[in-house]
Structure formats: C-alpha cells, structure tokens
Design an enzyme around this catalytic site. Structure first.
Site, PDB file in Angstrom:
ATOM      1  N   GLN A  28      33.023   9.635 -45.540  1.00 29.17           N
ATOM      2  CA  GLN A  28      33.746   9.418 -44.298  1.00 29.17           C
ATOM      3  C   GLN A  28      32.930   9.778 -43.061  1.00 29.17           C
ATOM      4  OE1 GLN A  28      37.445  11.572 -44.527  1.00 29.17           O
ATOM      5  NE2 GLN A  28      38.534   9.862 -45.421  1.00 29.17           N
ATOM      6  N   TYR A  55      31.297  13.371 -56.388  1.00 29.78           N
ATOM      7  CA  TYR A  55      31.644  13.094 -54.999  1.00 29.78           C
ATOM      8  C   TYR A  55      30.581  12.199 -54.367  1.00 29.78           C
ATOM      9  CZ  TYR A  55      34.907  17.063 -55.427  1.00 29.78           C
ATOM     10  OH  TYR A  55      35.901  17.928 -55.822  1.00 29.78           O
ATOM     11  N   SER A 153      39.011  22.732 -63.807  1.00 32.70           N
ATOM     12  CA  SER A 153      39.827  22.092 -62.779  1.00 32.70           C
ATOM     13  C   SER A 153      40.895  21.236 -63.434  1.00 32.70           C
ATOM     14  CB  SER A 153      38.962  21.223 -61.858  1.00 32.70           C
ATOM     15  OG  SER A 153      39.752  20.564 -60.887  1.00 32.70           O
ATOM     16  N   PRO A 208      45.275  22.180 -49.884  1.00 34.24           N
ATOM     17  CA  PRO A 208      46.341  23.080 -49.425  1.00 34.24           C
ATOM     18  C   PRO A 208      47.176  22.485 -48.294  1.00 34.24           C
ATOM     19  CG  PRO A 208      44.220  23.801 -48.575  1.00 34.24           C
ATOM     20  CD  PRO A 208      43.941  22.723 -49.576  1.00 34.24           C
ATOM     21  N   ARG A 229      43.604   9.668 -42.764  1.00 33.95           N
ATOM     22  CA  ARG A 229      43.347   9.457 -44.187  1.00 33.95           C
ATOM     23  C   ARG A 229      44.290   8.412 -44.784  1.00 33.95           C
ATOM     24  NH1 ARG A 229      42.147  14.594 -47.820  1.00 33.95           N
ATOM     25  NH2 ARG A 229      40.349  14.472 -46.441  1.00 33.95           N
ATOM     26  N   GLN A 292      37.548  21.451 -36.676  1.00 33.79           N
ATOM     27  CA  GLN A 292      38.548  21.608 -37.730  1.00 33.79           C
ATOM     28  C   GLN A 292      38.251  22.845 -38.574  1.00 33.79           C
ATOM     29  OE1 GLN A 292      38.021  17.713 -39.545  1.00 33.79           O
ATOM     30  NE2 GLN A 292      40.046  17.066 -38.817  1.00 33.79           N
TER      31      GLN A 292
END
Length: 335
Positions: A28, A55, A153, A208, A229, A292
């Site tokens: 992005q 990723y 995970s 989160p 998003r 951010q």
C-alpha cells in the site's frame, strides 16, 4: 514511551505495541514512506517488529530489513513467520514440513539482514505435516541460534497444548500465539487464552482496531471514505468486509463518548482495550503514515476502568463474535 511486557513465561521483553507490516509495506505504501513509519516506531520506543515471508510475497521482509539497517541488533526484537507459499507454487512451497521451514528461515534471514530472528512463528497449523516434524525442525533452528523463541498464529487451544508439550520435550521456548483479537472479535477468550495461560504462552494480537472499523471512520449509511482499506480491492477490502455491517457500524459510533471520557481517540481506545487482557503481551499496529504510529503509541500504558470496560460490552452487545470455532476457519485444512 511505549511500555514493555514479558512474552509468555520467558525472560524476553517486547514492546506492548509491536509494529507490523502486513498489507502496508511493499504494497500500500512506497518504501520511503514505510521506512518513515519504522523510524517513527523507533522514535516512540517501539523495538519489536512483526512481519512474515508471505507479506507482499517476501518484499515486506526486505523493506523492514532495509529500514532497520544500522540499528543495534541487540536492541530489537524481530519476529517473522512461516507457512504460506512464497515461491512459484511448487509441491513443497507451503506448510510446516522440515524442508519448507529450513528453506524459509534462510530466505527470511537474508531479507531481514540478520543472523537470527527473536521469534519464529508457525503462521497457521499444518494438518498435512506431523506436528513432531514441525517442532523438531523448530528445535534445530533454536539450537543452532538462528531462532531464539517459537510461536504460532491462529492455532486452536488443543493445538497450542500439543505444541507446548512437544516444545517442552525438545527443550525449546514456545512462548506466543498470534491471533486476531479486538473488541469485535473475541473468539480466543473462551478457549485459546485459558490454554495459553496453562502452558505459559502470551498473545501477540493482530487487528486490534478490527481492520480500521473501530476508528469510527466508517459510518452507517455512508460509503467508505475514499482511499480507505474498505475500498482497496487489492488486499484490504476482503479482510474488512465481515465488519461492514450496519448494526456493527452503528454500535461502534456509540463508543465515541467512552473514548472522549478517557481522552483517547477511537483507535487508541481499541488498542488500549486489547491490552487490558493480561494474557496479551502486545498489540500489533500497522501504519501507512508516521503520524499514525505516534498517535497509536499513546495507547500504551492506558488503564481503562472496570465500569468503562462494562459499558463497552453493553454498547457492542451481540455484534461481538465470540465463537471459538472461528479460529479453525483462519487456516486451510489441507495444502
């Protein structure tokens, strides 16, 4: 500055806000902007960084490695993961076989420009590989010094218990679970968290802020903001769509007075909320802009009074997902 917490029953401390680069880096945002976000994380005291080989098809690891170049390695905690395919889709380009684990760690170390990772995580559970084979391969990496700690995970409670039992036999530190967790997605609370406490594992939670839903920027009855998003068909939209319901968006707006009462933004409230769970060692935050990171860092150390935690539950009511079975949906049953 961001606080530290111990990871599982280990002696390793990590920052309770961990910087993650899923979706953003090499996808992005441009590399220069990604580096600026990493620098902002370091500036606010974040020393823990989470990534994965999958990723951006390995490119996110490369960006993170370059952004951290020159930093004192001993002052960082670098996490990555293995499971999903990163090659051309060959028969052994996915999963937790010994072959894929060994080949994947060497690629990750090269891209991250480091001799070891602090935490190596099984990105999903592999139903097609014996757990003994997976944990034995992890043990060899720990004993060789290429990996310091092991985590997983989106494993179920039973899978975590089984992995922990083998890790104990192999004398390797199995310390973490990385599940999705937020005010809206609490599927780990009834089974995964109790099992994790039992075996000395902490949660490092992703999303989160529920893919941005809990920032309050998505309003009921309105189109998603341009560039958000929810409008990114390349990656973000499919992950956020489960939360883009009118009833959820309406209830989220009712959280705003609680955030105001605490002097927090909606995002800060959401991040602080997951950190109230004592089994959570860290919340993973991502960013496309340095500001951010600086804003989210203010959630560290926040204590939400019990009465406000109760009000949050009352506001969200039955839109909260709590079914433990949803954890199984996070990964493929076969590769």
């Amino acid at each position: 500055m961001v606080n530290y917490r111990y990871l599982g029953n280990s002696g390793l401390k990590i920052t309770e806000l961990t910087y993650g680069n899923w979706i953003t880096h090499a996808s992005q945002v441009e590399n220069a902007q990604a580096t600026a976000c990493v620098r902002a994380a370091l500036d606010v005291g974040i020393t823990s960084f989470d990534t994965a080989d999958v990723y951006a098809n390995t490119a996110a690891e490369e960006v993170l490695g370059e952004a951290l170049k020159g930093e004192r390695r001993e002052s960082l905690e670098i996490f990555t993961k293995v499971f999903w395919p990163t090659g051309p889709g060959g028969a052994n380009d996915m999963g937790l076989s010994r072959k894929h684990i060994m080949e994947s760690i060497h690629g990750s170390l090269r891209r991250l420009q480091t001799d070891y990772v602090d935490l190596y995580q099984a990105h999903r559970y592999d139903y097609d590989t014996p757990l003994e084979e997976t944990m034995s391969a992890f043990a060899d990496l720990v004993h060789s010094g290429k990996v310091h700690y092991i985590g997983v995970s989106e494993w179920t409670a039973d899978q975590i218990r089984a992995g922990a039992a083998l890790a104990k036999e192999l004398r390797i530190p199995f310390v973490s679970s990385q599940p999705q967790y937020s005010m809206l997605w609490r599927v780990i609370e009834d089974e995964v968290v109790p099992a994790s406490r039992e075996v000395g594992v902490s949660q490092i939670v992703w999303s989160p802020v529920a893919q941005g839903i809990l920032t309050g920027k998505y309003k009921p009855g309105q189109a998603p903001p341009a560039g958000s998003r929810a409008t990114d068909e390349k990656s973000g939209a499919k992950f956020i769509e489960r939360f883009m319901r009118e009833d959820i968006l309406t209830r989220v707006q009712h959280l705003r007075p609680i955030a105001d009462e605490l002097g927090l933004t909606m995002a800060q409230l959401a991040i602080a909320w997951v950190l109230q769970n004592s089994n959570v060692a860290a919340a993973i935050i991502g960013a496309s802009r340095p500001e951010q990171v600086r804003d989210n860092a203010k959630a560290s150390g926040v204590e939400i009074p019990a009465e406000l935690m109760t009000r949050i539950d009352e506001v969200l009511g039955d839109v909260v997902e709590r079914d433990p079975a949803r954890t199984v949906e996070a990964g493929p049953r076969s590769r």
